[in-house]
Design an enzyme around this catalytic site. Structure first.
Site, PDB file in Angstrom:
ATOM      1  N   CYS A  16       0.852  -1.192   0.000  1.00 42.63           N
ATOM      2  CA  CYS A  16       0.000   0.000   0.000  1.00 42.63           C
ATOM      3  C   CYS A  16       0.884   1.237   0.000  1.00 42.63           C
ATOM      4  O   CYS A  16       2.061   1.176   0.363  1.00 42.63           O
ATOM      5  CB  CYS A  16      -0.850   0.071   1.262  1.00 42.63           C
ATOM      6  SG  CYS A  16      -1.804  -1.395   1.588  1.00 42.63           S
ATOM      7  N   GLY A  42       0.146   0.168  -5.104  1.00 41.24           N
ATOM      8  CA  GLY A  42      -1.146  -0.513  -4.968  1.00 41.24           C
ATOM      9  C   GLY A  42      -2.114   0.005  -6.000  1.00 41.24           C
ATOM     10  O   GLY A  42      -2.271   1.215  -6.144  1.00 41.24           O
ATOM     11  N   ASN A 116      -0.099   1.045   5.940  1.00 36.00           N
ATOM     12  CA  ASN A 116       0.770   0.300   5.041  1.00 36.00           C
ATOM     13  C   ASN A 116       1.546  -0.700   5.896  1.00 36.00           C
ATOM     14  O   ASN A 116       2.286  -0.297   6.786  1.00 36.00           O
ATOM     15  CB  ASN A 116       1.723   1.272   4.331  1.00 36.00           C
ATOM     16  CG  ASN A 116       2.771   0.569   3.480  1.00 36.00           C
ATOM     17  OD1 ASN A 116       3.797   1.148   3.169  1.00 36.00           O
ATOM     18  ND2 ASN A 116       2.535  -0.659   3.101  1.00 36.00           N
ATOM     19  N   GLY A 117       1.370  -1.984   5.618  1.00 35.62           N
ATOM     20  CA  GLY A 117       2.047  -3.014   6.400  1.00 35.62           C
ATOM     21  C   GLY A 117       1.094  -4.140   6.711  1.00 35.62           C
ATOM     22  O   GLY A 117      -0.029  -4.191   6.178  1.00 35.62           O
ATOM     23  N   TYR A 261      13.304  -3.650  -5.378  1.00 35.92           N
ATOM     24  CA  TYR A 261      12.235  -3.632  -6.381  1.00 35.92           C
ATOM     25  C   TYR A 261      11.070  -2.675  -6.111  1.00 35.92           C
ATOM     26  O   TYR A 261      10.622  -1.976  -7.013  1.00 35.92           O
ATOM     27  CB  TYR A 261      11.679  -5.057  -6.543  1.00 35.92           C
ATOM     28  CG  TYR A 261      10.421  -5.124  -7.381  1.00 35.92           C
ATOM     29  CD1 TYR A 261      10.470  -4.881  -8.755  1.00 35.92           C
ATOM     30  CD2 TYR A 261       9.188  -5.413  -6.800  1.00 35.92           C
ATOM     31  CE1 TYR A 261       9.315  -4.930  -9.527  1.00 35.92           C
ATOM     32  CE2 TYR A 261       8.028  -5.458  -7.566  1.00 35.92           C
ATOM     33  CZ  TYR A 261       8.098  -5.221  -8.924  1.00 35.92           C
ATOM     34  OH  TYR A 261       6.965  -5.250  -9.683  1.00 35.92           O
TER      35      TYR A 261
END
Ligand code: SF4
Length: 500
Positions: A16, A42, A116-117, A261
């Site tokens: 996210c 996302g 986020n996580g 990445y």
């Protein structure tokens, strides 16, 4: 036949992106632009909550940022505070119900959260909370935080947030919006990135911004100020910025894959340029795994910076021998008469006059299942390459991520159960070389062991995950010692040469 495009995207998927604004008259427009810059984190759903000082206003929908936030939608999100979230499902299913930000009205007032996580003890907490009478409206792990905030006895929100977050485990870079405050919080291990920025206002003063990556600030001409520290809660209000350390210190575990990445190369992540790391990955890869070849070809886009590094170090010319089509829609129709490598060809096409008759070093950032890499090798050979030497700018990916990244199961990861020689044969390459774990750490300048490398080692920094891993192994018949031997395998450079 209609298919989803990501069938052909053989990567770990980022989780996210979050973006927050405090003190700007066009807060929701800025949040929209910030999310647009973070779209790579996302693409399944996005949402913005704004505050006009008395009420919160929410819009969430499935799809990409640009299609969701039309001008008439943004016009319904007034105020000078906003948080936004763009999501690729990592916990909970993909329904709109689980899209974020989550908005609630509880005993601590009206709140919105964007996370986020991934929390590794969310299932356990959910069971406990439901037993005590909590009713969950989503199946997202983030809602556990909401219920823990509501149950806290603390008098103010920062105390309640601290109470809640000290009971959960795992990864969170979290934004919380109230009617007149913005909170930005990072878990004590700092798995996922979160950065603070500011934007001067035309009438004087400045607006504060918070984002997953600095590339979101660049789009707005905003200034990068600093990282939110692991274990830090930043409270932004009309009185200014307050920094609260809400949790005992833990060893840092910043996600190394952000540098390999996930993050955009134009971002600064964990205080370091992503592009600099990626070029260094390529340089070290060239040192560890030289190849006798005519040209270095990246698998675009993500393989480009490492290929540049490989070419600079090896002095083998860099060539864009594969061209990526950036305009693939959400769905497409495959002709009934099968076309070989159809999915990969939609995305990549070889430049025959660069490749024909050449010995190629093909540089990519990772191999997950191996199926896409195999098609790319075949495509390059069909375009006339006489040798294909595959070079991967990280170690073999042997284990899933539990910290907010969408990964296939362990069984689907080709390196979890195949030797590098078996992978080389599967790909149809003349040689295969992976960067070593020490090389990876050197490339991100990890001199103090502050990075998470669990997907390369199978060793996880949180207790519960270790339990889950053991359970997973019990299911598949693997043993923990097998896991440890793979960890040792990731410690050394892996290269395979075809002997035919
Ligand atoms: Fe990043 Fe891998 Fe650690 Fe997940 S397991 S946080 S992808 S390094």
């Amino acid at each position: 036949m209609t298919q989803k495009r990501d069938i052909f995207d053989d990567h770990f998927h980022d989780e996210c992106g979050v973006f927050g604004v405090f003190g700007h008259p066009e807060a929701s427009n800025l949040a929209y632009l910030g999310l647009y810059a973070l779209q790579h984190r996302g693409q399944e759903s996005a949402g913005i909550v704004s505050s006009d000082g008395t009420d919160l206003h929410l819009h969430r929908a499935m799809g990409e940022v640009e299609e969701i936030f039309q001008p008439h939608v943004l016009a319904e999100l007034p105020g000078s505070l906003a948080i936004g979230h763009t999501r690729y499902s990592t916990a909970g299913d993909k329904a709109l119900l689980n899209a974020q930000p989550i908005m609630i009205d509880c005993n601590k007032g009206k709140l919105a959260l964007g996370h986020n996580g991934n929390l590794t003890n969310a299932a356990e907490w959910r069971r406990k909370l439901e037993h005590r009478g909590s009713i969950f409206q989503t199946n997202s792990d983030t809602e556990v935080i909401v219920h823990l905030i509501a149950r806290s006895q603390a008098r103010n929100l920062s105390g309640a947030l601290g109470d809640a977050l000290n009971q959960v485990e795992g990864a969170y870079s979290l934004l919380v919006l109230t009617q007149d405050e913005l909170y930005a919080v990072r878990d004590p291990r700092g798995f996922r990135p979160l950065v603070l920025g500011k934007l001067p206002l035309p009438a004087g003063g400045e607006a504060w911004l918070v984002a997953s990556e600095t590339c979101a600030f660049d789009l707005l001409n905003a200034q990068y100020v600093r990282e939110i520290e692991p274990g830090e809660m930043v409270r932004i209000s009309r009185s200014g910025i307050e920094s609260i350390h809400f949790a005992p210190e833990k060893p840092h575990q910043q996600c190394i894959f952000e540098h390999v990445y996930f993050s955009r190369p134009d971002s600064i992540i964990f205080g370091r340029s992503v592009n600099e790391s990626r070029e260094m990955l390529g340089r070290l890869l060239a040192k560890e795994h030289p190849a006798d070849a005519d040209i270095v070809v990246p698998v675009p886009d993500s393989g480009v910076p490492a290929a540049v590094g490989y070419a600079l170090e090896s002095r083998i010319p860099f060539r864009m021998g594969l061209i990526r089509n950036h305009y693939i829609g959400r769905t497409f129709i495959e002709p009934s008469q099968a076309i070989r490598n159809f999915g990969v060809k939609l995305k990549l096409n070889p430049v025959r006059n660069l490749i024909d008759g050449k010995r190629i070093v093909l540089v990519d950032d990772s191999i997950v299942r191996g199926t896409t890499s195999r098609k790319i090798v075949r495509m390059v050979r069909e375009a006339g390459a006489i040798e294909v030497h595959v070079r991967i700018s990280c170690p073999p990916t042997i284990s899933p991520c539990y910290y907010g990244v969408d990964t296939p199961t362990r069984e689907e990861l080709i390196a979890s159960s195949n030797s590098p020689e078996e992978i080389r044969r599967f790909l149809g390459a003349d040689s295969l070389g992976y960067l070593s774990l020490p090389g990876l750490k050197q490339a991100v300048n990890d001199t103090e062991g502050k990075f998470c490398t669990s997907c390369y080692t199978g060793n996880y920094p949180t207790d519960l995950v270790q339990l889950e891993v053991r359970e997973g192994h019990a299911k598949t018949g693997d043993t923990l010692s097998g896991n440890l031997s793979e960890a040792r395998q990731a410690e050394r450079p892996v290269a395979v040469q075809h002997e035919d």
